[in-house]
Design an enzyme around this catalytic site. Structure first.
Site, PDB file in Angstrom:
ATOM      1  CE  LYS A 133      -3.850  -0.240 -28.372  1.00  0.00           C
ATOM      2  NZ  LYS A 133      -3.642  -1.662 -27.524  1.00  0.00           N
ATOM      3  CG  ASP A 161      -5.030  -4.620 -28.850  1.00  0.00           C
ATOM      4  OD1 ASP A 161      -5.625  -5.634 -28.235  1.00  0.00           O
ATOM      5  OD2 ASP A 161      -4.096  -4.299 -28.252  1.00  0.00           O
ATOM      6  CD  GLU A 190      -3.461  -7.152 -30.626  1.00  0.00           C
ATOM      7  OE1 GLU A 190      -2.902  -7.173 -29.581  1.00  0.00           O
ATOM      8  OE2 GLU A 190      -2.575  -6.351 -31.701  1.00  0.00           O
ATOM      9  CG  ASP A 213      -1.323  -8.781 -26.715  1.00  0.00           C
ATOM     10  OD1 ASP A 213      -0.138  -9.041 -26.043  1.00  0.00           O
ATOM     11  OD2 ASP A 213      -1.936  -7.610 -26.584  1.00  0.00           O
ATOM     12  CE  LYS A 235       1.291  -5.061 -26.574  1.00  0.00           C
ATOM     13  NZ  LYS A 235       0.267  -5.840 -27.137  1.00  0.00           N
TER      14      LYS A 235
END
EC number: 4.2.1.113
Length: 320
Positions: A133, A161, A190, A213, A235
């Protein structure tokens, strides 16, 4: 003869889980268990705070309405993404559509100390892929951490991400600290910037591949082959029904894009279903499901190899 049960649950989270500047102390959700004769199917409905359109309470109302309709013979699905996904999973188990085979490999997730990730990767067999992250700290620090990891582990590929955290300037500051020789080992980043156009420009200027995303859930998004775009991250809890997930995977694959099935911090039951969905729809692509360690317990179905205690259905609050 159809019958159904609905359970409500709440799992304490580890301290330090932050979503969109908000600490997540518990993960709240629902399970639906459908029965038809001897067959049974489970589904998880757990809207993700800060990301899902619907609240937990709204999802509960929609689920109970849908279950009552299903008991009367209805074949439709609810509109809310998290409810549609959970209901469709329960139906897919009930009818045998969702295969049992699962991909329990998970790209290790690093949210804090990079040394922890290095240790976990040392024990990882085969292809070394991890997720980091970025965008939670200074962009320069993120760039230095990513560079350090890629330098320390020569066969490592990273998925990053940013959750649209960066301005174009911040994104460039990040890239400046990543050795150009290592950038090819960034599998994708992402949504680096707040807008898709800025993210596209970042990919062109830095040679760092990006992935969509959040964009997948926006009304104006269309699947296209674009320079610098390598993947889509799906997701399912935020997407909708299993059919919609299948459609998105197929659209991505038709363009030569990688499709990655990713967690919305589901419970162990939901994660094991996502592992099955990944093995079914995206075989050979490591799913992004390394979120169970953020929780203090498992429920109903344990994740293989997890030492967390696992609650049984009798320990959950039954609503129906």
């Amino acid at each position: 003869m159809r019958s159904a049960q609905v359970y409500r649950w709440q799992i304490p989270m580890d301290a330090g889980v932050v979503l969109r500047d908000r600490r997540l102390k518990t993960r709240d959700g629902l399970y639906v268990c459908l029965r038809d004769g001897e067959r049974e199917g489970w589904g998880e409905i757990s809207p993700l705070p800060g990301f899902s359109q619907e609240t937990w309470e709204e999802a509960q109302t929609a689920l109970l309405t849908w279950v009552n309709d299903w008991l009367q013979g209805s074949e439709g699905l609810p509109e809310m993404p998290s409810v549609a996904f959970g209901a469709s999973c329960a139906l897919a188990e009930l009818t045998g559509v969702l295969p049992e085979a699962a991909d329990y490999r998970a790209a290790p997730l690093c949210t804090g100390d990079p040394d922890d990730l290095v240790l976990r990767l040392a024990d990882m067999p085969g292809e070394k892929i991890a997720k980091v992250k970025v965008g939670l700290y200074e962009a320069v620090r993120d760039g230095m951490v990513v560079n350090l990891l890629l330098e320390a582990i020569p066969d490592l590929h990273l998925r990053l991400d940013a959750n649209r955290a960066w301005t174009p300037l911040k994104a460039q500051q990040f890239a400046k600290y990543v050795n150009p020789d290592y950038r090819a080992r960034i599998a994708f980043l992402e949504e680096p910037c707040k807008t898709r156009d800025d993210s596209r420009a970042f990919a062109r200027e830095t040679g760092i591949a990006i992935a969509w995303d959040e964009s997948l859930r926006e009304a104006d998004f269309t699947f296209e082959a674009e320079e610098g775009v390598r993947a889509v991250v799906i997701k399912p809890t935020l997407t909708g029904s299993l059919d919609k997930v299948r459609e998105q995977v197929a659209a991505a694959h038709a363009l030569g894009l990688t499709a990655v099935i990713s967690s919305s911090i589901e419970s162990s039951l939901g994660l094991t279903q996502l592992a099955r969905i990944a093995a079914w729809l995206t075989p050979g692509t490591l799913p992004g499901l390394d979120t169970l360690h953020l929780m203090q317990a498992q429920q109903i179905r344990p994740w293989p190899g997890s030492a967390l205690p696992c609650l049984k259905r009798e320990e959950l609050e039954r609503l129906l």
